[in-house]
Scaffold this motif. Structure first.
Motif, mmCIF file in Angstrom:
data_model
loop_
_atom_site.group_PDB
_atom_site.id
_atom_site.type_symbol
_atom_site.label_atom_id
_atom_site.label_comp_id
_atom_site.label_asym_id
_atom_site.label_seq_id
_atom_site.Cartn_x
_atom_site.Cartn_y
_atom_site.Cartn_z
ATOM 1 N N GLY A 122 -21.065 -34.154 35.132
ATOM 2 C CA GLY A 122 -22.307 -33.781 35.791
ATOM 3 C C GLY A 122 -22.283 -32.313 36.154
ATOM 4 O O GLY A 122 -21.326 -31.842 36.788
ATOM 5 N N GLN A 194 -20.627 -38.590 28.603
ATOM 6 C CA GLN A 194 -20.782 -39.121 29.957
ATOM 7 C C GLN A 194 -19.560 -38.865 30.834
ATOM 8 O O GLN A 194 -19.650 -38.916 32.053
ATOM 9 N N ARG A 232 -27.724 -43.772 35.633
ATOM 10 C CA ARG A 232 -28.338 -42.482 35.943
ATOM 11 C C ARG A 232 -29.856 -42.532 35.736
ATOM 12 O O ARG A 232 -30.619 -42.013 36.557
ATOM 13 N N GLU A 236 -32.924 -42.022 38.556
ATOM 14 C CA GLU A 236 -33.854 -40.903 38.377
ATOM 15 C C GLU A 236 -35.301 -41.358 38.227
ATOM 16 O O GLU A 236 -36.209 -40.547 38.393
#
Length: 237
Positions: A122, A194, A232, A236
């Motif tokens: 990230g 990832q 994720r 979001e």
């Protein structure tokens, strides 16, 4: 009663069979005629018992491990399904359970003393998500180790480290405590990176490709990456 006899045959006979082979061989040496023939036949038969039962035990253990693996993967798939449409506040808990089950299963299938950790990507950095075993790695690695892990992720190939003491200039890595063997695997969702999965074990050679099959690691890291991407997306949305 039948079960007890089977247990006796599987666990006791492999120990007794070499002794019986020696006994019948000694008896045959001092016998003649039919007695000699019978002793030789029994010696040959008892010599065949141990490898036969060992093979049966191996197949039975493989079958049991296969059932356990199917059960573990099935539970993860069920959890992955709940990510779709889940309340965003529930996603971290669900995702944590998926992460934990997958890395635990991978470590346990690799070695009884193996540890594992998943670091997610990230903002260009790798952050610790979940750890299995006695390891206590940092939340973020130093720049040198992080770059080494990012290289594995970008190259997209599983790296096997047979012995951290003799890497010949290649990747040297563990989750701490001077563990000698390790596997570092990229975690992806399709072609989207990832994070990385790290498995280590205390003894050199404990995590060879024969023990930690590449195809199996690819399947489980694929599930790990897909579930992480789904999580994720769910938070979001």
């Amino acid at each position: 009663m039948k079960k007890k006899l089977q247990s006796f045959a599987f666990y006791v006979m492999p120990v007794l069979s070499p002794a019986l082979t020696i006994l019948f061989t000694l008896l045959a040496a001092g016998a003649s005629g039919f007695v000699w023939l019978a002793c030789v036949g029994l010696a040959l038969l008892s010599a065949m018992v141990a490898p036969y039962i060992a093979e049966r035990l191996r197949k039975r253990n493989l079958r049991i491990e296969g059932i356990k693996s199917e059960a573990a993967i099935s539970a993860v798939v069920d959890h992955m399904g709940t990510l779709v449409g889940a309340d965003p506040s529930d996603v971290p808990k669900i995702l944590g359970q998926i992460h934990d089950r997958l890395i635990t299963h991978l470590a346990n299938s690799a070695s009884s003393k193996a540890r594992s950790a998943f670091y997610s990507l990230g903002g260009g950095r790798l952050r610790r998500e979940v750890v299995h075993g006695s390891a206590n790695p940092p939340e973020y690695f130093d720049s040198k180790n992080e770059q080494a892990l990012l290289n594995v992720l970008n190259q997209g190939e599983i790296v096997y480290i047979p012995d951290n003491r003799h890497t010949n200039g290649t990747l040297k890595f563990s989750l701490g405590d001077d563990y000698q063997a390790a596997v570092v695997a990229p975690v992806r969702a399709g072609n989207q990176p990832q994070g990385v999965l790290i498995i280590d074990a205390p003894k050199a050679g404990a995590l060879s490709q024969e023990k930690v099959r590449k195809s199996y690691v690819l399947v489980l890291t694929g599930m790990l990456g897909t579930s992480h991407a789904l999580g994720r997306r769910a938070t979001e949305s």
